[in-house]
Design a protein around this motif. Structure first.
Motif, PDB file in Angstrom:
ATOM      1  N   VAL A  41       1.533 -40.296 -13.321  1.00  0.00           N
ATOM      2  CA  VAL A  41       1.079 -41.298 -14.277  1.00  0.00           C
ATOM      3  C   VAL A  41       1.241 -40.724 -15.680  1.00  0.00           C
ATOM      4  O   VAL A  41       0.904 -39.559 -15.924  1.00  0.00           O
ATOM      5  N   SER A  42       1.730 -41.519 -16.599  1.00  0.00           N
ATOM      6  CA  SER A  42       1.951 -41.058 -17.970  1.00  0.00           C
ATOM      7  C   SER A  42       0.646 -41.097 -18.755  1.00  0.00           C
ATOM      8  O   SER A  42      -0.083 -42.091 -18.733  1.00  0.00           O
ATOM      9  N   SER A  75      -0.791 -45.044 -18.625  1.00  0.00           N
ATOM     10  CA  SER A  75       0.076 -46.159 -18.251  1.00  0.00           C
ATOM     11  C   SER A  75       0.856 -45.802 -17.000  1.00  0.00           C
ATOM     12  O   SER A  75       1.204 -44.642 -16.772  1.00  0.00           O
ATOM     13  N   ALA A  76       1.111 -46.809 -16.188  1.00  0.00           N
ATOM     14  CA  ALA A  76       1.910 -46.658 -14.976  1.00  0.00           C
ATOM     15  C   ALA A  76       2.664 -47.951 -14.749  1.00  0.00           C
ATOM     16  O   ALA A  76       2.366 -48.985 -15.362  1.00  0.00           O
ATOM     17  N   GLN A  82      -4.816 -48.276 -19.758  1.00  0.00           N
ATOM     18  CA  GLN A  82      -6.215 -48.031 -20.086  1.00  0.00           C
ATOM     19  C   GLN A  82      -6.295 -47.063 -21.254  1.00  0.00           C
ATOM     20  O   GLN A  82      -5.452 -46.172 -21.400  1.00  0.00           O
ATOM     21  N   GLU A  83      -7.326 -47.230 -22.063  1.00  0.00           N
ATOM     22  CA  GLU A  83      -7.509 -46.386 -23.244  1.00  0.00           C
ATOM     23  C   GLU A  83      -8.948 -45.886 -23.318  1.00  0.00           C
ATOM     24  O   GLU A  83      -9.882 -46.612 -22.954  1.00  0.00           O
ATOM     25  N   LYS A  84      -9.072 -44.639 -23.754  1.00  0.00           N
ATOM     26  CA  LYS A  84     -10.390 -44.047 -23.987  1.00  0.00           C
ATOM     27  C   LYS A  84     -10.295 -43.115 -25.184  1.00  0.00           C
ATOM     28  O   LYS A  84      -9.274 -42.447 -25.388  1.00  0.00           O
ATOM     29  N   SER A  99      -9.927 -44.220 -13.812  1.00  0.00           N
ATOM     30  CA  SER A  99      -9.857 -44.801 -12.479  1.00  0.00           C
ATOM     31  C   SER A  99      -8.998 -46.059 -12.566  1.00  0.00           C
ATOM     32  O   SER A  99      -9.328 -46.993 -13.296  1.00  0.00           O
ATOM     33  N   LEU A 100      -7.900 -46.067 -11.823  1.00  0.00           N
ATOM     34  CA  LEU A 100      -6.954 -47.175 -11.863  1.00  0.00           C
ATOM     35  C   LEU A 100      -7.123 -48.067 -10.648  1.00  0.00           C
ATOM     36  O   LEU A 100      -7.286 -47.588  -9.523  1.00  0.00           O
ATOM     37  N   ASP A 101      -7.076 -49.357 -10.879  1.00  0.00           N
ATOM     38  CA  ASP A 101      -7.166 -50.333  -9.795  1.00  0.00           C
ATOM     39  C   ASP A 101      -5.739 -50.668  -9.358  1.00  0.00           C
ATOM     40  O   ASP A 101      -5.079 -51.530  -9.917  1.00  0.00           O
TER      41      ASP A 101
END
Length: 253
Positions: A41-42, A75-76, A82-84, A99-101
């Motif tokens: 995942v990038s 990103s994938a 998602q950003e934090k 955590s990716l859905d």
């Protein structure tokens, strides 16, 4: 010498430690909703050149990051990014996990369109009296399409047509006045729309490409098609047909 080497080692160690104190790092783990690690995942810091990719265990790390507040972007393929935000302190490692859905991800529809080949011609002209496609005809026939003539900017039979036909040569005679073509050891007959137009050994006159739709080169005996010709073969110039529509064209040579 040993003292010099010891001094260099000490200087390098101090320099590395000083560099580490001037920079920080960002690391973390990316998992799926079921807790399994997500690999490849990038991960990047938004607006900077810092970036990394997760390993097989879902871990990532970006080192030598200048102190400050950054936005970590994950990103994938076909997964919403998602950003934090993370605060990087000199000499410290900032940890941020994601955590990716993956269960809701779905590939977008891909439409594959065939590319039409405007140069290749599959069927002979009606003047050859053949009903089968060229691939099924038991005769060696090569067709120079009108699109090839246009793209190669060919203006006469003497100008570049034969470079598209294997085993065909032109005999020079009085410049571009005549088109005397030889294939398989002797001169071939010249046809126009299925009719033999050779009136002498040096005929016919070279064609004006502005009237030509395409040219068919038939190698070998072809009497079964036209009841006329030469044992070496023939070439048939198929002219353009009237359409009832006025069209104009301008070419820059």
């Amino acid at each position: 010498m040993k003292k010099i080497l010891s001094l260099l080692i000490v200087l390098l160690t101090v320099t590395a430690a000083f560099a580490q104190q001037q920079h920080g790092s960002v690391s973390g783990i990316i998992t799926a909703t079921d807790g399994s690690p997500v690999a490849f995942v990038s991960v990047a810091l938004k607006g900077t050149s810092y970036g990394a990719s997760t390993n097989e265990k879902g871990h990532f790390r970006m080192g030598r990051v200048n102190p400050g507040t950054y936005t970590v972007v994950v990103s994938a393929i076909n997964v919403a990014a998602q950003e934090k935000e993370v605060n990087v302190t000199a000499g410290q490692n900032a940890t941020v996990n994601f955590s990716l859905d993956l269960s809701t991800s779905q590939l977008n529809e891909v439409m594959v369109n065939a590319r039409s080949n405007s140069v290749k011609m599959d069927n002979p002209s009606q003047s050859l009296r053949l009903q089968e496609p060229l691939l099924q005809v038991p005769q060696n026939i090569q067709v120079i399409s009108g699109q090839s003539i246009k793209e190669q900017q060919i203006i006469s039979m003497s100008d570049g047509v034969l470079r598209n036909v294997s085993g065909a040569l032109r005999s020079e005679h009085w410049g571009d006045l005549y088109t005397n073509v030889k294939m398989r050891g002797s001169q071939v007959q010249a046809f126009r729309n299925g009719f033999n137009v050779v009136s002498s050994y040096w005929g016919p006159l070279t064609e004006d490409m502005s009237f030509v739709d395409h040219i068919e080169f038939v190698k070998g005996p072809a009497g079964f098609m036209l009841s006329n010709g030469d044992p070496s073969g023939l070439y048939n110039v198929v002219t353009k047909k009237p359409t009832g529509q006025e069209k104009g064209e301008c070419r820059l040579w």
